[in-house]
Motif scaffolding. Structure first.
Motif, PDB file in Angstrom:
ATOM      1  N   ASP A 200       0.830  -1.189   0.000  1.00 38.21           N
ATOM      2  CA  ASP A 200       0.000   0.000   0.000  1.00 38.21           C
ATOM      3  C   ASP A 200       0.873   1.251   0.000  1.00 38.21           C
ATOM      4  O   ASP A 200       2.014   1.238   0.474  1.00 38.21           O
ATOM      5  N   ILE A 201       0.338   2.354  -0.501  1.00 39.20           N
ATOM      6  CA  ILE A 201       1.079   3.604  -0.568  1.00 39.20           C
ATOM      7  C   ILE A 201       1.503   4.098   0.814  1.00 39.20           C
ATOM      8  O   ILE A 201       2.481   4.845   0.946  1.00 39.20           O
ATOM      9  N   LYS A 202       0.799   3.659   1.856  1.00 37.64           N
ATOM     10  CA  LYS A 202       1.185   4.079   3.205  1.00 37.64           C
ATOM     11  C   LYS A 202       2.551   3.519   3.599  1.00 37.64           C
ATOM     12  O   LYS A 202       3.194   4.023   4.518  1.00 37.64           O
ATOM     13  N   TYR A 203       2.999   2.489   2.891  1.00 38.56           N
ATOM     14  CA  TYR A 203       4.330   1.927   3.128  1.00 38.56           C
ATOM     15  C   TYR A 203       5.363   2.441   2.126  1.00 38.56           C
ATOM     16  O   TYR A 203       6.543   2.570   2.447  1.00 38.56           O
ATOM     17  N   THR A 204       4.915   2.712   0.903  1.00 40.02           N
ATOM     18  CA  THR A 204       5.859   3.074  -0.164  1.00 40.02           C
ATOM     19  C   THR A 204       6.013   4.582  -0.345  1.00 40.02           C
ATOM     20  O   THR A 204       7.039   5.037  -0.840  1.00 40.02           O
ATOM     21  N   GLY A 205       4.996   5.334   0.000  1.00 36.92           N
ATOM     22  CA  GLY A 205       5.052   6.783  -0.147  1.00 36.92           C
ATOM     23  C   GLY A 205       4.840   7.274  -1.561  1.00 36.92           C
ATOM     24  O   GLY A 205       4.761   8.488  -1.809  1.00 36.92           O
TER      25      GLY A 205
ATOM     26  N   ILE B 168      11.616   6.939   4.817  1.00 35.47           N
ATOM     27  CA  ILE B 168      12.553   7.333   5.884  1.00 35.47           C
ATOM     28  C   ILE B 168      11.952   7.101   7.253  1.00 35.47           C
ATOM     29  O   ILE B 168      12.624   6.629   8.181  1.00 35.47           O
ATOM     30  N   SER B 169      10.665   7.392   7.376  1.00 31.27           N
ATOM     31  CA  SER B 169       9.994   7.227   8.680  1.00 31.27           C
ATOM     32  C   SER B 169       9.748   5.771   9.022  1.00 31.27           C
ATOM     33  O   SER B 169       9.445   5.428  10.168  1.00 31.27           O
ATOM     34  N   GLY B 170       9.879   4.894   7.997  1.00 27.38           N
ATOM     35  CA  GLY B 170       9.708   3.461   8.243  1.00 27.38           C
ATOM     36  C   GLY B 170       8.278   3.038   8.351  1.00 27.38           C
ATOM     37  O   GLY B 170       7.966   1.994   8.886  1.00 27.38           O
TER      38      GLY B 170
END
Length: 333
Positions: free
Chosen positions: A187-192, A331-333
């Motif tokens: 999901d985009i919440k992981y990939t940005g 970066i925020s992981g």
């Protein structure tokens, strides 16, 4: 040296010799491979550690160098002759290779750095000889180097239609199937960044370079571009696949069984078509204009798939630098 030997012996006593627990079948395996080499009329056969995707870590079914040599290090390559066998690796693995190789059959070539000693040995020992390769396992740049070398020696480099180690394994009933593990999409919440946005960026890059297509075989680049992950290789979250991207198409060549119906729908929404892994070669042959290939990573087999009339641009894949620059989400992981 006496102190060093004592330390090495102590480590071996504590942790074991490092030899594999499986029986040493080196003699039988070399004999089967050499029989196939004689049938192909080649004097030497090169067995790199990498797979068709230039991966350092490969699934067990593609650990060809390990199978023929019994050396399990992640870097190195075997050169098999009709009368000799050699293993080239770097200083990280000298002790391990010394323990795992059967010295009755294999000679260790000690690299002084990360460039294989293979070419140096070939230059000194293969005048007028024939070297056989699997073009899937040789990058375009290295193929040219080997071809020039063998030609300069009055010999030749031969691209074989089948991998001889795979064939030898099958003849000895030791062949393993390709992994068939499920894939997943991130999901985009992981990939940005969405897959659509990444494709838009990549299309801009290849247009700026002046090509209509890019062909990819590096699994880490494919994983990043399409936001997919897999379990085909131990400790490496990749899906075995190829990719072709143009201004209006993005095709992922992989085993369809790895993807659920919902995942296929998600990929299609991102503008991706999923086709069988084995169809990449034929589709690459349909490119009519121009294509970008990273000649340090893309295989000679990939280049052979593309028509001679197509303009090939050999530059590093723009994905390599792009994915090294982490966005705020990453970066925020």
């Amino acid at each position: 040296m006496g102190v060093l030997n004592k330390v090495v012996n102590t480590i071996r006593n504590i942790f074991g010799s490092g030899k594999t627990s499986t029986p040493d079948n080196t003699s039988a395996r070399l004999a089967e491979l050499r029989k196939l080499m004689q049938q192909e009329q080649i004097d030497f056969y090169l067995a790199p550690s990498i797979d068709a995707h230039n991966s350092e870590y490969v699934p067990e079914c593609w650990q060809r160098r390990t199978w023929i040599s019994n050396f399990t290090g992640s870097a190195g390559e075997a050169l098999i002759g009709l009368n000799e066998a050699l293993l080239s690796t770097d200083g990280r693995y000298f002790l391990q290779a010394d323990q795992e190789l059967n010295a009755k059959y294999f000679t260790l070539l000690k690299q002084q750095g990360f460039v294989p000693e293979t070419e140096l040995w070939l230059k000194k020992n293969t005048q007028g000889k024939t070297l056989g390769i699997d073009a899937k396992l040789i990058g375009i740049a290295r193929f040219n180097q080997l071809n020039n070398l063998m030609t300069s020696l009055g010999g030749k480099l031969v691209k074989l239609s089948e991998n001889l180690i795979d064939k030898a394994r099958a003849n000895l009933n030791e062949q393993l199937p390709l992994p068939n593990t499920p894939a997943l999409t991130l999901d985009i919440k992981y990939t940005g960044q969405s897959t659509k946005d990444k494709l838009t960026w990549l299309r801009g890059e290849i247009k700026a370079i002046g090509t209509d297509f890019i062909a990819l075989n590096a699994l880490d680049e494919i994983a990043w571009l399409f936001n997919i992950r897999g379990n085909d290789i131990d400790f490496n979250p990749y899906v075995i696949s190829y990719v072709l991207v143009s201004a209006d198409k993005a095709v992922l060549y992989a085993d369809n069984n790895k993807f659920t119906a919902d995942m296929i729908v998600e990929l299609v929404k991102s503008g991706i078509t999923v086709k069988p892994y084995d169809e990449f070669y034929a589709d690459a042959g349909k490119i009519e204009t121009s294509v970008l290939l990273d000649d340090k990573v893309a295989s000679q087999w990939m280049l052979d798939a593309i028509s001679a009339n197509v303009n090939k641009v050999f530059v590093p894949s723009p994905i390599v630098l792009k994915k090294s620059r982490k966005n705020l989400t990453e970066i925020s992981g």
